[in-house]
Design an enzyme around this catalytic site. Structure first.
Site, PDB file in Angstrom:
ATOM      1  N   LYS A   1       0.842  -1.216   0.000  1.00  0.00           N
ATOM      2  CA  LYS A   1       0.000   0.000   0.000  1.00  0.00           C
ATOM      3  C   LYS A   1       0.868   1.254   0.000  1.00  0.00           C
ATOM      4  CE  LYS A   1       0.203   1.763   4.444  1.00  0.00           C
ATOM      5  NZ  LYS A   1       1.141   2.697   4.775  1.00  0.00           N
TER       6      LYS A   1
ATOM      7  N   ASP B   1      -3.685  -0.889   9.753  1.00  0.00           N
ATOM      8  CA  ASP B   1      -3.682  -0.832   8.285  1.00  0.00           C
ATOM      9  C   ASP B   1      -4.215  -2.116   7.642  1.00  0.00           C
ATOM     10  OD1 ASP B   1      -2.592   1.659   8.332  1.00  0.00           O
ATOM     11  OD2 ASP B   1      -0.561   1.035   7.772  1.00  0.00           O
TER      12      ASP B   1
HETATM   13  O1  C5P Z   1      -2.070  -0.798  14.624  1.00  0.00           O
HETATM   14  P1  C5P Z   1      -0.643  -1.182  14.534  1.00  0.00           P
HETATM   15  O2  C5P Z   1      -0.303  -2.380  15.381  1.00  0.00           O
HETATM   16  O3  C5P Z   1      -0.169  -1.346  13.124  1.00  0.00           O
HETATM   17  O4  C5P Z   1       0.168   0.042  15.118  1.00  0.00           O
HETATM   18  C1  C5P Z   1       1.519  -0.021  15.501  1.00  0.00           C
HETATM   19  C2  C5P Z   1       1.836   1.123  16.432  1.00  0.00           C
HETATM   20  O5  C5P Z   1       1.757   2.365  15.709  1.00  0.00           O
HETATM   21  C3  C5P Z   1       0.865   1.293  17.582  1.00  0.00           C
HETATM   22  O6  C5P Z   1       1.249   0.558  18.696  1.00  0.00           O
HETATM   23  C4  C5P Z   1       0.933   2.787  17.875  1.00  0.00           C
HETATM   24  O7  C5P Z   1       2.075   3.084  18.619  1.00  0.00           O
HETATM   25  C5  C5P Z   1       1.175   3.381  16.503  1.00  0.00           C
HETATM   26  N1  C5P Z   1      -0.079   3.864  15.849  1.00  0.00           N
HETATM   27  C6  C5P Z   1      -0.698   5.005  16.304  1.00  0.00           C
HETATM   28  N2  C5P Z   1      -1.828   5.454  15.678  1.00  0.00           N
HETATM   29  C7  C5P Z   1      -2.341   4.805  14.616  1.00  0.00           C
HETATM   30  C8  C5P Z   1      -1.710   3.637  14.122  1.00  0.00           C
HETATM   31  C9  C5P Z   1      -0.581   3.183  14.763  1.00  0.00           C
HETATM   32  O8  C5P Z   1      -0.236   5.637  17.268  1.00  0.00           O
HETATM   33  N3  C5P Z   1      -3.427   5.293  14.005  1.00  0.00           N
END
Ligand code: C5P
Length: 294
Positions: free
Chosen positions: A12, A139
């Site tokens: 993406k 994502d």
């Molecule tokens: O959701 P995901 O596990 O991919 O996110 C990884 C890290 O990125 C989260 O633990 C957080 O610290 C940060 N994050 C965030 N806000 C988002 C997506 C991710 O702060 N919208």
């Protein structure tokens, strides 16, 4: 004969990315237009009689157990549907650069959910799969949806946009990796001075106006980079523009940078030239809605 389930996991891009606030759970609220491209990893799931879930890949340091999102996707699917293999080898032929902001992990997780839903006839529709996907990461729902999508909330509230016409893309991967949580934290420490024109971008996409789309490519994370990294990213962006890109920006939390082109020939030439300059580069095209058989 052993059953093998194959699925493509597409990368993406973020055409624009704005971070608009911080939520109580520590996640950030974002506004982003996301786009899938036809370049990606190849996933093969081989059900087994024993051994749990484990990953084999062409990348030495890719986690092989619970830390791998593909393993977590298998487990989640079985927990929620009661279907899918109890033990499986997941072979990941990784082509998407790791920690590049290209959704490399998220898309592997999404591909596993999609493949199991199809092969085990679980009958989940796209919305059902997206809801399951949001438990794996912010994502992942987009990677189920594919195409051209406006993402809000923590990235999992999706609105489908008019698909971008198939357009050539050059993706460049600088030789440093970028950590998403670290870059969110860096962004918390600065004041965002310039933001993308997200509504203007959505208008341009819905009109199919590629020039106007390219003019609005913008990622607030670029401002949170260290000075040295910002210099590298800006250097690649200006090379992409010199070589004919209509617009260029970093994807997600980086470090991959990409350029959107009008001419496929110019894009292919750009890849050759950039590779010659020692910048790892790939040619791909934007892809429209994924063909999701449910
Ligand atoms: O959701 P995901 O596990 O991919 O996110 C990884 C890290 O990125 C989260 O633990 C957080 O610290 C940060 N994050 C965030 N806000 C988002 C997506 C991710 O702060 N919208």
């Amino acid at each position: 004969m052993t059953m093998e389930i194959r699925e493509k996991a597409f990368a993406k891009l973020n055409i624009c990315l704005d971070v608009t606030g911080k939520m109580e759970d520590g996640y950030h609220s974002i506004r982003s237009v996301m786009q899938s491209v036809s370049f990606g990893d190849d996933i093969t799931i081989v059900p087994k009689d024993k051994g749990g879930y484990y990953v084999q890949s062409n990348i030495k340091y890719l986690p092989t157990g619970e830390k791998n999102i593909a393993v977590r996707a298998c487990r989640l699917f079985r927990q929620e549907t009661g279907l899918g293999p109890e033990h499986a080898l997941i072979i990941i032929d990784k082509k998407i650069p790791i920690c590049g902001g290209l959704g490399g992990g998220s898309t592997d997780g999404a591909a596993v959910l999609r493949a199991l839903n199809r092969e085990y006839k679980a009958g989940l529709d796209k919305a059902g799969l997206e809801a399951m996907a949001s438990k794996l990461g912010s994502d992942v729902p987009f990677c189920i949806a594919g195409g051209t999508v406006f993402a809000e909330g923590r990235g999992d509230r999706l609105t489908r946009l008019t698909p971008l016409p198939e357009s050539p893309v050059v993706i460049c991967k600088p030789d440093f990796t970028s950590s998403t949580p670290d870059l969110f934290a860096a962004l918390d420490r600065i004041k965002i001075k310039v933001r993308p024109d997200t509504d203007g971008l959505i208008d341009a996409i819905n009109k199919g106006d590629l020039m106007e789309v390219a003019r609005r490519m913008f990622n607030v994370f670029e401002d949170a980079l260290t000075k040295n990294r910002k210099t590298v990213i800006n250097g690649i962006k200006s090379r992409l523009l010199d070589l004919g890109a209509l617009g260029a920006c970093m994807s997600g939390s980086g470090s991959a940078v990409y350029g959107l082109f009008y001419s496929g020939e110019q894009a292919r030439t750009a890849v050759e030239i950039l590779e010659g300059e020692g910048i790892e580069s790939f040619y791909t095209v934007t892809s429209q809605e994924l063909d999701l058989s449910v």
